[in-house]
Design a protein around this motif. Structure first.
Motif, PDB file in Angstrom:
ATOM      1  N   SER A 104       0.847  -1.194   0.000  1.00 56.58           N
ATOM      2  CA  SER A 104       0.000   0.000   0.000  1.00 56.58           C
ATOM      3  C   SER A 104       0.876   1.235   0.000  1.00 56.58           C
ATOM      4  O   SER A 104       2.078   1.169   0.297  1.00 56.58           O
ATOM      5  N   ALA A 105       0.261   2.375  -0.311  1.00 54.19           N
ATOM      6  CA  ALA A 105       1.002   3.629  -0.318  1.00 54.19           C
ATOM      7  C   ALA A 105       1.491   3.978   1.086  1.00 54.19           C
ATOM      8  O   ALA A 105       2.641   4.388   1.281  1.00 54.19           O
ATOM      9  N   ALA A 106       0.615   3.807   2.078  1.00 55.33           N
ATOM     10  CA  ALA A 106       0.986   4.141   3.451  1.00 55.33           C
ATOM     11  C   ALA A 106       2.132   3.267   3.935  1.00 55.33           C
ATOM     12  O   ALA A 106       3.083   3.752   4.571  1.00 55.33           O
ATOM     13  N   HIS A 107       2.051   1.981   3.632  1.00 53.91           N
ATOM     14  CA  HIS A 107       3.125   1.071   4.041  1.00 53.91           C
ATOM     15  C   HIS A 107       4.426   1.419   3.349  1.00 53.91           C
ATOM     16  O   HIS A 107       5.509   1.336   3.937  1.00 53.91           O
ATOM     17  N   ALA A 108       4.343   1.828   2.086  1.00 53.14           N
ATOM     18  CA  ALA A 108       5.546   2.208   1.340  1.00 53.14           C
ATOM     19  C   ALA A 108       6.256   3.378   2.006  1.00 53.14           C
ATOM     20  O   ALA A 108       7.483   3.379   2.146  1.00 53.14           O
ATOM     21  N   LEU A 109       5.487   4.368   2.425  1.00 54.99           N
ATOM     22  CA  LEU A 109       6.091   5.544   3.057  1.00 54.99           C
ATOM     23  C   LEU A 109       6.769   5.180   4.370  1.00 54.99           C
ATOM     24  O   LEU A 109       7.755   5.807   4.759  1.00 54.99           O
ATOM     25  N   THR A 164       4.924   8.151  -5.173  1.00 52.82           N
ATOM     26  CA  THR A 164       6.204   8.494  -5.798  1.00 52.82           C
ATOM     27  C   THR A 164       6.579   9.939  -5.497  1.00 52.82           C
ATOM     28  O   THR A 164       7.726  10.239  -5.137  1.00 52.82           O
ATOM     29  N   ARG A 165       5.614  10.842  -5.634  1.00 52.20           N
ATOM     30  CA  ARG A 165       5.875  12.251  -5.370  1.00 52.20           C
ATOM     31  C   ARG A 165       6.334  12.467  -3.924  1.00 52.20           C
ATOM     32  O   ARG A 165       7.295  13.201  -3.657  1.00 52.20           O
ATOM     33  N   ALA A 166       5.659  11.798  -2.994  1.00 55.11           N
ATOM     34  CA  ALA A 166       5.997  11.952  -1.572  1.00 55.11           C
ATOM     35  C   ALA A 166       7.379  11.380  -1.278  1.00 55.11           C
ATOM     36  O   ALA A 166       8.179  11.989  -0.556  1.00 55.11           O
ATOM     37  N   LEU A 167       7.683  10.218  -1.834  1.00 56.91           N
ATOM     38  CA  LEU A 167       8.980   9.592  -1.580  1.00 56.91           C
ATOM     39  C   LEU A 167      10.124  10.404  -2.179  1.00 56.91           C
ATOM     40  O   LEU A 167      11.169  10.583  -1.550  1.00 56.91           O
ATOM     41  N   CYS A 168       9.931  10.907  -3.393  1.00 61.48           N
ATOM     42  CA  CYS A 168      10.986  11.686  -4.046  1.00 61.48           C
ATOM     43  C   CYS A 168      11.195  13.039  -3.376  1.00 61.48           C
ATOM     44  O   CYS A 168      12.314  13.558  -3.344  1.00 61.48           O
ATOM     45  N   ALA A 169      10.104  13.602  -2.833  1.00 60.47           N
ATOM     46  CA  ALA A 169      10.240  14.861  -2.104  1.00 60.47           C
ATOM     47  C   ALA A 169      11.020  14.646  -0.814  1.00 60.47           C
ATOM     48  O   ALA A 169      11.830  15.486  -0.402  1.00 60.47           O
ATOM     49  N   ARG A 170      10.790  13.509  -0.198  1.00 57.86           N
ATOM     50  CA  ARG A 170      11.476  13.185   1.068  1.00 57.86           C
ATOM     51  C   ARG A 170      12.934  12.817   0.835  1.00 57.86           C
ATOM     52  O   ARG A 170      13.803  13.144   1.639  1.00 57.86           O
ATOM     53  N   PRO A 230      15.350  13.058  -2.448  1.00 60.44           N
ATOM     54  CA  PRO A 230      15.567  13.368  -3.867  1.00 60.44           C
ATOM     55  C   PRO A 230      16.508  12.397  -4.573  1.00 60.44           C
ATOM     56  O   PRO A 230      16.485  12.287  -5.796  1.00 60.44           O
ATOM     57  N   GLY A 231      17.321  11.681  -3.820  1.00 64.01           N
ATOM     58  CA  GLY A 231      18.244  10.735  -4.427  1.00 64.01           C
ATOM     59  C   GLY A 231      17.627   9.381  -4.721  1.00 64.01           C
ATOM     60  O   GLY A 231      18.251   8.534  -5.366  1.00 64.01           O
ATOM     61  N   LEU A 232      16.412   9.165  -4.274  1.00 65.21           N
ATOM     62  CA  LEU A 232      15.734   7.888  -4.489  1.00 65.21           C
ATOM     63  C   LEU A 232      15.342   7.748  -5.961  1.00 65.21           C
ATOM     64  O   LEU A 232      14.888   8.700  -6.590  1.00 65.21           O
ATOM     65  N   ARG A 233      15.501   6.565  -6.500  1.00 62.28           N
ATOM     66  CA  ARG A 233      15.127   6.293  -7.886  1.00 62.28           C
ATOM     67  C   ARG A 233      13.860   5.437  -7.899  1.00 62.28           C
ATOM     68  O   ARG A 233      13.844   4.363  -7.294  1.00 62.28           O
ATOM     69  N   VAL A 234      12.828   5.909  -8.570  1.00 65.73           N
ATOM     70  CA  VAL A 234      11.571   5.167  -8.660  1.00 65.73           C
ATOM     71  C   VAL A 234      11.389   4.653 -10.085  1.00 65.73           C
ATOM     72  O   VAL A 234      11.476   5.415 -11.049  1.00 65.73           O
ATOM     73  N   LEU A 235      11.151   3.356 -10.191  1.00 61.00           N
ATOM     74  CA  LEU A 235      10.856   2.710 -11.462  1.00 61.00           C
ATOM     75  C   LEU A 235       9.406   2.237 -11.408  1.00 61.00           C
ATOM     76  O   LEU A 235       9.067   1.343 -10.636  1.00 61.00           O
ATOM     77  N   VAL A 236       8.549   2.875 -12.187  1.00 55.55           N
ATOM     78  CA  VAL A 236       7.137   2.503 -12.220  1.00 55.55           C
ATOM     79  C   VAL A 236       6.966   1.208 -13.013  1.00 55.55           C
ATOM     80  O   VAL A 236       7.529   1.061 -14.098  1.00 55.55           O
TER      81      VAL A 236
END
Length: 212
Positions: free
Chosen positions: A37-42, A67-73, A75-81
């Motif tokens: 889930s999104a909450a668990h991911a955060l 993705t937006r929340a994680l990258c804002a927290r 910025p060095g995190l890489r997200v692959l959809v």
């Protein structure tokens, strides 16, 4: 930690477990977190994670917002959809949210591995299924409108789709948002524009060059 630390976020347990099993066979790649889930991911994704494999449809929200929340927290995190969606709107929304890669579910193991290593290295990669759409986005990105500055970026996206004549159900699918979230965004757009209904919003938007 040596190698690439990966987190897998998907609300379908069978797909998530299958992806984890695949990644466990790849040299130099280690799954260090999973979330359904999104909450668990955060909560589960920490600064130790290098790459997040992110589904767009999560039970409690949108992978785009996650993705937006994680990258804002971080910025060095890489997200692959990794998603079922091949449409341009989902691709654009993902890239705007900060994703560095976009694959359609069904991509082969070699393509998944290449994408993970590429985004971990700082590259941007888009799977073959949506490559043509990606070229369109790169060649002619849709800039945020200079009008309606009172709207958030998400509200601009919603207004653009309203002005194109799409109903809430279509907006929900294209932006990978729940129907309730779309209704809330539409209400906020109407309130901020000071218009009584969608028809009036469409007129205002098109007069300003939005949705054309």
């Amino acid at each position: 930690m040596s190698g690439i630390a990966v987190a897998v976020v998907d609300d379908h347990p069978v797909f998530r477990l299958g992806m984890v099993a695949l990644l466990s066979t790849l040299e130099g790649i280690e799954v260090v977190a999973e979330a359904g889930s999104a909450a668990h991911a955060l909560d589960a994704i920490t600064e130790d994670v290098d790459v997040v494999l992110m589904d767009l449809e999560l039970g409690d929200g949108s992978g785009i917002d996650a993705t937006r929340a994680l990258c804002a927290r971080d910025p060095g995190l890489r997200v692959l959809v990794v998603t079922m969606h091949e449409d341009e709107d989902s691709l654009v929304a993902s890239l705007r949210a900060g994703a560095r890669g976009y694959l359609v579910k069904g991509a082969g193991p070699d393509e998944v591995e290449r994408a993970i290593r590429a985004v971990a290295n700082g590259d941007m990669i888009v799977g073959a299924a949506v490559a043509a759409k990606a070229m369109t986005v790169v060649a002619a990105p849709r800039a945020r409108s200079s009008v309606f500055r009172e709207l958030t970026e998400r509200e601009h996206e919603v207004l653009d789709l309203i002005a194109r004549g799409h109903d809430n159900a279509t907006i929900s699918r294209r932006l990978v948002l729940s129907p309730k979230t779309v209704r809330n965004h539409v209400s906020n757009v109407l309130a901020k524009l000071g218009v009584p209904d969608r028809s009036s919003a469409i007129v205002r938007a098109r007069d300003a060059g939005v949705g054309l």
